[in-house]
Design an enzyme around this catalytic site. Sequence first.
Site, PDB file in Angstrom:
ATOM      1  N   SER A   5      17.200  10.979  28.717  1.00  0.00           N
ATOM      2  CA  SER A   5      16.900  11.290  27.324  1.00  0.00           C
ATOM      3  C   SER A   5      17.229  10.068  26.484  1.00  0.00           C
ATOM      4  O   SER A   5      18.060   9.242  26.883  1.00  0.00           O
ATOM      5  CB  SER A   5      17.750  12.481  26.874  1.00  0.00           C
ATOM      6  OG  SER A   5      17.469  12.838  25.551  1.00  0.00           O
ATOM      7  N   TYR A  18      26.473  15.959  26.638  1.00  0.00           N
ATOM      8  CA  TYR A  18      25.050  15.737  26.909  1.00  0.00           C
ATOM      9  C   TYR A  18      24.774  14.250  27.106  1.00  0.00           C
ATOM     10  O   TYR A  18      24.137  13.841  28.081  1.00  0.00           O
ATOM     11  CB  TYR A  18      24.216  16.297  25.754  1.00  0.00           C
ATOM     12  CG  TYR A  18      22.732  16.073  25.909  1.00  0.00           C
ATOM     13  CD1 TYR A  18      21.984  16.893  26.736  1.00  0.00           C
ATOM     14  CD2 TYR A  18      22.087  15.047  25.235  1.00  0.00           C
ATOM     15  CE1 TYR A  18      20.612  16.699  26.881  1.00  0.00           C
ATOM     16  CE2 TYR A  18      20.724  14.839  25.374  1.00  0.00           C
ATOM     17  CZ  TYR A  18      19.996  15.663  26.194  1.00  0.00           C
ATOM     18  OH  TYR A  18      18.646  15.462  26.336  1.00  0.00           O
TER      19      TYR A  18
END
Length: 124
Positions: A5, A18
């Site tokens: 990401s 994350y």
Amino acid sequence: MNIASTPGVGGTAMYAPYVASKWALRGLTKTAAPELGRDRIRVNAIHPGVIATPFITEPAVGSDAPSPTSTRPSRSPSPAWGEPADITRALLFLTSDEASFATGSEFVIGGGLLLGPALKSEGA
């Protein structure tokens, strides 16, 4: 192929677990590529930006707003969120023979998200 990401490239405040997991995928990519290359196995990573999926476009349970302001397309040089097909096309290319020399590489497909805020249009 690893799917990480854009926060795994630049970080995002308040998302430490994350972001750490996405940085871990970067390390895995850089380690697995030389380990598996002798067996002609290529290892690359794609770093998607904000993609228009229900997670982004629809309100979370108990909320009226679909997503945080920080994910709005107006904050990025791209005028819209990415589409799942944008990531699919990159994935298909990287797993094809046309990308046979790409390994240990990272591909950011984020509509310029990591470049900073977009300039306002001259008409605004």
